[in-house]
Design an enzyme around this catalytic site. Structure first.
Site, PDB file in Angstrom:
ATOM      1  N   TYR A 121      36.414  -2.080  64.782  1.00  0.00           N
ATOM      2  CA  TYR A 121      37.239  -2.336  65.980  1.00  0.00           C
ATOM      3  C   TYR A 121      36.605  -3.405  66.882  1.00  0.00           C
ATOM      4  O   TYR A 121      37.200  -4.464  67.126  1.00  0.00           O
ATOM      5  CB  TYR A 121      37.418  -1.013  66.730  1.00  0.00           C
ATOM      6  CG  TYR A 121      38.115  -1.092  68.072  1.00  0.00           C
ATOM      7  CD1 TYR A 121      39.259  -1.855  68.260  1.00  0.00           C
ATOM      8  CD2 TYR A 121      37.618  -0.359  69.162  1.00  0.00           C
ATOM      9  CE1 TYR A 121      39.896  -1.895  69.499  1.00  0.00           C
ATOM     10  CE2 TYR A 121      38.258  -0.377  70.391  1.00  0.00           C
ATOM     11  CZ  TYR A 121      39.389  -1.159  70.562  1.00  0.00           C
ATOM     12  OH  TYR A 121      40.014  -1.188  71.784  1.00  0.00           O
ATOM     13  N   ILE A 122      35.409  -3.166  67.356  1.00  0.00           N
ATOM     14  CA  ILE A 122      34.808  -4.136  68.274  1.00  0.00           C
ATOM     15  C   ILE A 122      34.343  -5.373  67.503  1.00  0.00           C
ATOM     16  O   ILE A 122      34.562  -6.509  67.928  1.00  0.00           O
ATOM     17  CB  ILE A 122      33.644  -3.510  69.087  1.00  0.00           C
ATOM     18  CG1 ILE A 122      34.139  -2.265  69.842  1.00  0.00           C
ATOM     19  CG2 ILE A 122      33.071  -4.523  70.071  1.00  0.00           C
ATOM     20  CD1 ILE A 122      33.104  -1.550  70.680  1.00  0.00           C
ATOM     21  N   ASP A 141      29.704  -5.600  56.565  1.00  0.00           N
ATOM     22  CA  ASP A 141      30.150  -4.233  56.871  1.00  0.00           C
ATOM     23  C   ASP A 141      30.051  -3.416  55.592  1.00  0.00           C
ATOM     24  O   ASP A 141      30.235  -3.964  54.506  1.00  0.00           O
ATOM     25  CB  ASP A 141      31.618  -4.289  57.355  1.00  0.00           C
ATOM     26  CG  ASP A 141      31.985  -3.110  58.225  1.00  0.00           C
ATOM     27  OD1 ASP A 141      31.890  -1.969  57.730  1.00  0.00           O
ATOM     28  OD2 ASP A 141      32.357  -3.313  59.389  1.00  0.00           O
ATOM     29  N   SER A 169      32.476   1.853  55.619  1.00  0.00           N
ATOM     30  CA  SER A 169      32.458   3.317  55.561  1.00  0.00           C
ATOM     31  C   SER A 169      33.420   3.926  56.567  1.00  0.00           C
ATOM     32  O   SER A 169      33.847   5.057  56.421  1.00  0.00           O
ATOM     33  CB  SER A 169      31.042   3.844  55.810  1.00  0.00           C
ATOM     34  OG  SER A 169      30.684   3.587  57.149  1.00  0.00           O
ATOM     35  N   SER A 182      25.899   1.673  75.019  1.00  0.00           N
ATOM     36  CA  SER A 182      27.032   2.392  75.599  1.00  0.00           C
ATOM     37  C   SER A 182      26.653   2.964  76.958  1.00  0.00           C
ATOM     38  O   SER A 182      25.492   3.311  77.205  1.00  0.00           O
ATOM     39  CB  SER A 182      27.395   3.545  74.664  1.00  0.00           C
ATOM     40  OG  SER A 182      28.230   4.471  75.308  1.00  0.00           O
ATOM     41  N   TYR A 233      24.560  11.235  69.115  1.00  0.00           N
ATOM     42  CA  TYR A 233      25.108   9.867  69.136  1.00  0.00           C
ATOM     43  C   TYR A 233      24.524   9.103  70.333  1.00  0.00           C
ATOM     44  O   TYR A 233      24.011   7.992  70.198  1.00  0.00           O
ATOM     45  CB  TYR A 233      26.638   9.917  69.229  1.00  0.00           C
ATOM     46  CG  TYR A 233      27.257   8.675  69.806  1.00  0.00           C
ATOM     47  CD1 TYR A 233      27.370   7.522  69.045  1.00  0.00           C
ATOM     48  CD2 TYR A 233      27.708   8.645  71.136  1.00  0.00           C
ATOM     49  CE1 TYR A 233      27.917   6.368  69.592  1.00  0.00           C
ATOM     50  CE2 TYR A 233      28.249   7.504  71.679  1.00  0.00           C
ATOM     51  CZ  TYR A 233      28.355   6.365  70.908  1.00  0.00           C
ATOM     52  OH  TYR A 233      28.881   5.227  71.448  1.00  0.00           O
ATOM     53  N   LYS A 273      21.801   5.748  70.741  1.00  0.00           N
ATOM     54  CA  LYS A 273      21.972   4.544  71.564  1.00  0.00           C
ATOM     55  C   LYS A 273      20.722   4.324  72.416  1.00  0.00           C
ATOM     56  O   LYS A 273      20.228   3.208  72.551  1.00  0.00           O
ATOM     57  CB  LYS A 273      23.214   4.653  72.460  1.00  0.00           C
ATOM     58  CG  LYS A 273      24.533   4.602  71.707  1.00  0.00           C
ATOM     59  CD  LYS A 273      24.785   3.238  71.084  1.00  0.00           C
ATOM     60  CE  LYS A 273      26.051   3.168  70.274  1.00  0.00           C
ATOM     61  NZ  LYS A 273      26.118   2.014  69.356  1.00  0.00           N
ATOM     62  N   TYR A 303      28.558  -0.784  76.994  1.00  0.00           N
ATOM     63  CA  TYR A 303      30.012  -0.776  77.177  1.00  0.00           C
ATOM     64  C   TYR A 303      30.440   0.483  77.907  1.00  0.00           C
ATOM     65  O   TYR A 303      29.959   1.566  77.600  1.00  0.00           O
ATOM     66  CB  TYR A 303      30.760  -0.749  75.843  1.00  0.00           C
ATOM     67  CG  TYR A 303      30.245  -1.658  74.765  1.00  0.00           C
ATOM     68  CD1 TYR A 303      29.751  -2.914  75.067  1.00  0.00           C
ATOM     69  CD2 TYR A 303      30.294  -1.251  73.441  1.00  0.00           C
ATOM     70  CE1 TYR A 303      29.296  -3.747  74.060  1.00  0.00           C
ATOM     71  CE2 TYR A 303      29.851  -2.078  72.433  1.00  0.00           C
ATOM     72  CZ  TYR A 303      29.344  -3.325  72.749  1.00  0.00           C
ATOM     73  OH  TYR A 303      28.902  -4.127  71.747  1.00  0.00           O
ATOM     74  N   ARG A 343      37.150   6.974  84.554  1.00  0.00           N
ATOM     75  CA  ARG A 343      36.397   6.129  83.623  1.00  0.00           C
ATOM     76  C   ARG A 343      36.666   4.668  83.947  1.00  0.00           C
ATOM     77  O   ARG A 343      37.613   4.332  84.659  1.00  0.00           O
ATOM     78  CB  ARG A 343      36.846   6.381  82.175  1.00  0.00           C
ATOM     79  CG  ARG A 343      36.543   7.758  81.628  1.00  0.00           C
ATOM     80  CD  ARG A 343      35.063   7.940  81.335  1.00  0.00           C
ATOM     81  NE  ARG A 343      34.790   9.242  80.759  1.00  0.00           N
ATOM     82  CZ  ARG A 343      34.651  10.374  81.453  1.00  0.00           C
ATOM     83  NH1 ARG A 343      34.784  10.369  82.775  1.00  0.00           N
ATOM     84  NH2 ARG A 343      34.387  11.514  80.839  1.00  0.00           N
TER      85      ARG A 343
HETATM   86  C1  UD1 Z   1      33.338   8.475  74.675  1.00  0.00           C
HETATM   87  C2  UD1 Z   1      31.849   8.472  74.496  1.00  0.00           C
HETATM   88  C3  UD1 Z   1      31.323   7.060  74.766  1.00  0.00           C
HETATM   89  C4  UD1 Z   1      32.042   6.053  73.907  1.00  0.00           C
HETATM   90  C5  UD1 Z   1      33.527   6.170  74.188  1.00  0.00           C
HETATM   91  C6  UD1 Z   1      34.350   5.187  73.383  1.00  0.00           C
HETATM   92  C7  UD1 Z   1      30.213  10.085  75.446  1.00  0.00           C
HETATM   93  C8  UD1 Z   1      29.979  11.132  76.463  1.00  0.00           C
HETATM   94  N1  UD1 Z   1      31.363   9.456  75.471  1.00  0.00           N
HETATM   95  O1  UD1 Z   1      33.605   8.251  76.064  1.00  0.00           O
HETATM   96  O2  UD1 Z   1      29.967   7.002  74.476  1.00  0.00           O
HETATM   97  O3  UD1 Z   1      31.598   4.762  74.222  1.00  0.00           O
HETATM   98  O4  UD1 Z   1      33.945   7.500  73.881  1.00  0.00           O
HETATM   99  O5  UD1 Z   1      34.264   5.451  72.031  1.00  0.00           O
HETATM  100  O6  UD1 Z   1      29.376   9.849  74.641  1.00  0.00           O
HETATM  101  N2  UD1 Z   1      40.768  12.623  77.300  1.00  0.00           N
HETATM  102  C9  UD1 Z   1      41.877  13.458  77.431  1.00  0.00           C
HETATM  103  N3  UD1 Z   1      42.580  13.753  76.307  1.00  0.00           N
HETATM  104  C10 UD1 Z   1      42.262  13.276  75.061  1.00  0.00           C
HETATM  105  C11 UD1 Z   1      41.110  12.430  74.944  1.00  0.00           C
HETATM  106  C12 UD1 Z   1      40.396  12.130  76.088  1.00  0.00           C
HETATM  107  O7  UD1 Z   1      42.211  13.903  78.524  1.00  0.00           O
HETATM  108  O8  UD1 Z   1      42.942  13.603  74.075  1.00  0.00           O
HETATM  109  C13 UD1 Z   1      40.016  12.271  78.525  1.00  0.00           C
HETATM  110  C14 UD1 Z   1      38.566  12.698  78.479  1.00  0.00           C
HETATM  111  O9  UD1 Z   1      38.431  13.984  78.989  1.00  0.00           O
HETATM  112  C15 UD1 Z   1      37.924  11.617  79.350  1.00  0.00           C
HETATM  113  C16 UD1 Z   1      38.793  10.387  79.144  1.00  0.00           C
HETATM  114  O10 UD1 Z   1      40.009  10.867  78.595  1.00  0.00           O
HETATM  115  O11 UD1 Z   1      38.006  11.994  80.684  1.00  0.00           O
HETATM  116  C17 UD1 Z   1      38.182   9.385  78.200  1.00  0.00           C
HETATM  117  O12 UD1 Z   1      37.811  10.056  77.002  1.00  0.00           O
HETATM  118  P1  UD1 Z   1      37.358   9.269  75.693  1.00  0.00           P
HETATM  119  O13 UD1 Z   1      38.341   8.190  75.376  1.00  0.00           O
HETATM  120  O14 UD1 Z   1      37.076  10.281  74.640  1.00  0.00           O
HETATM  121  O15 UD1 Z   1      36.030   8.525  76.125  1.00  0.00           O
HETATM  122  P2  UD1 Z   1      34.693   9.109  76.812  1.00  0.00           P
HETATM  123  O16 UD1 Z   1      34.516  10.551  76.504  1.00  0.00           O
HETATM  124  O17 UD1 Z   1      34.680   8.689  78.232  1.00  0.00           O
END
Ligand code: UD1
Length: 341
Positions: free
Chosen positions: A13-14, A33, A36, A127, A152, A156, A180, A234
């Protein structure tokens, strides 16, 4: 003479977005790459966007030392951007050895080969997860890292430390870690984007898959957080903006502009966005209504995190430019593209 950048994990992706931006900025790219965690969709998209039908996909598992050595013998390269790693937080908790094995070994191998072959400029894909649940927001690069909350996240932190230690021990090596925040969206061409395997963990792929009918209902994880609307905050950074930050960082290294052997930059927008605001914006800009419900909080989520982006602005001359609405339109266009709609 064009400078050549090795992009490990370049079909992902990135990596695919970064390859496009590097080629368009006049760099040559060696894409490597092990495939995988992706298929060739994004790599083919990169060829189409850039018109580079001759671009080669080098199949390399960076844990395979002999193969890495072969790659470095085949190409003369000036910089490395290292993406090749596993990235699912939950999976890393369930199978930490998979993460420590792959993410650390591949990085150690590639730095070792780079060092032996005279490649001195290394950019590591880090990250915001390295900050953990911080109290003082926004976070600056000086904000102390807290203990990682997942294997994970720990990989990092450890990879950042490996790079820092190598730049201090081997005087010819320079390193940049880009931290990021939450990368989202897709290329405006809709030819490359995020292709999660199985049920997505991240918010935006879950939203787009719900919108296209692949998932029944989006769960918003918690609406009782101490934030204005009760949902988590976020810093969602557009993937093309993020890719451009890599071009700026590589240029800084290759043009000899670094002020220290090891530098760290936050890559975010500086703007906190709540889960609810993101969902509302997605619906509004794409003229859709999502099936969604409020669900319990997800284990391990931090309440709020967003970036102070002043340092990247000052030193890299970079800042995020794409509006959230355009990013969320691009995410939807990409989902429709892969669904064949
Ligand atoms: C996670 C990883 C981060 C990584 C990023 C992108 C941690 C703690 N977090 O971030 O390292 O860079 O993914 O891959 O290591 N949410 C919902 N419903 C869903 C999915 C998510 O409400 O179905 C909410 C989550 O609670 C959060 C926000 O959306 O508040 C973002 O979630 P997500 O996209 O999973 O990213 P992070 O957890 O912030």
């Amino acid at each position: 003479m064009k400078k050549t950048v090795l992009v490990s994990g370049g079909a992902g992706y990135i990596g695919s977005h970064v390859t496009v931006e590097l080629l368009q900025a006049g760099y040559e790219v060696v894409v490597a790459d092990n495939m995988s965690n992706c298929d060739s969709t994004c790599f083919e998209g990169v060829r189409k966007i850039t018109g580079r039908d001759d671009l080669k996909l080098n199949i390399v598992d960076f844990c395979d030392k002999a193969r890495v050595e072969e790659l470095f013998s085949e190409y003369k390269m000036d910089a490395l951007i290292h993406f090749a790693a596993f990235k699912a937080v939950g999976e890393s908790v369930a199978d930490p050895l998979k993460y420590y094995g792959n993410n650390l070994e591949s990085f150690v191998n590639v730095i070792g080969a780079a060092h032996r072959h005279g490649l001195h400029n290394i950019l590591f894909s880090s990250s915001a997860t390295v900050y953990g649940q911080v109290e003082d927001l926004p976070v600056t690069e000086k904000t102390p890292r807290l203990p990682a909350t997942s294997p994970y996240g720990n990989t990092k932190q450890i990879c950042e430390d490996i790079l820092r230690d190598c730049t201090s021990a081997y005087k010819d090596i320079k390193g940049i870690a880009l931290r990021y925040f939450n990368p989202i969206g897709a290329h405006p061409s809709a030819l490359i984007g995020e292709l999660p395997r199985g049920v997505p963990n991240n918010l935006v792929p879950f939203i787009t898959q719900t919108a296209v009918g692949k998932r029944e209902c989006l769960s918003i994880f918690g609406n009782d957080y101490p934030t204005p609307d009760g949902t988590c905050l976020r810093d969602y950074i557009d993937i093309v903006d993020l890719a451009k930050a890599h071009v700026a960082a590589v240029s800084r290294m290759l043009d000899g502009k670094m002020e220290a052997d090891y530098e760290i930059f936050n890559v975010g927008t500086g703007r906190p966005v709540s889960v609810q605001e993101l969902v509302d914006t997605f619906e509004k800009v794409n003229g859709l209504k999502l099936n969604c419900k409020i669900a319990p909080r997800r284990d391990g989520d931090v309440t709020a995190i967003w970036a102070d982006t002043a340092l990247a602005g000052e030193k890299l001359g970079w800042k995020a430019t794409r509006e959230l609405s355009d990013t969320l339109k691009s995410a939807w266009e990409w989902e429709k593209h892969i669904a064949g709609k």
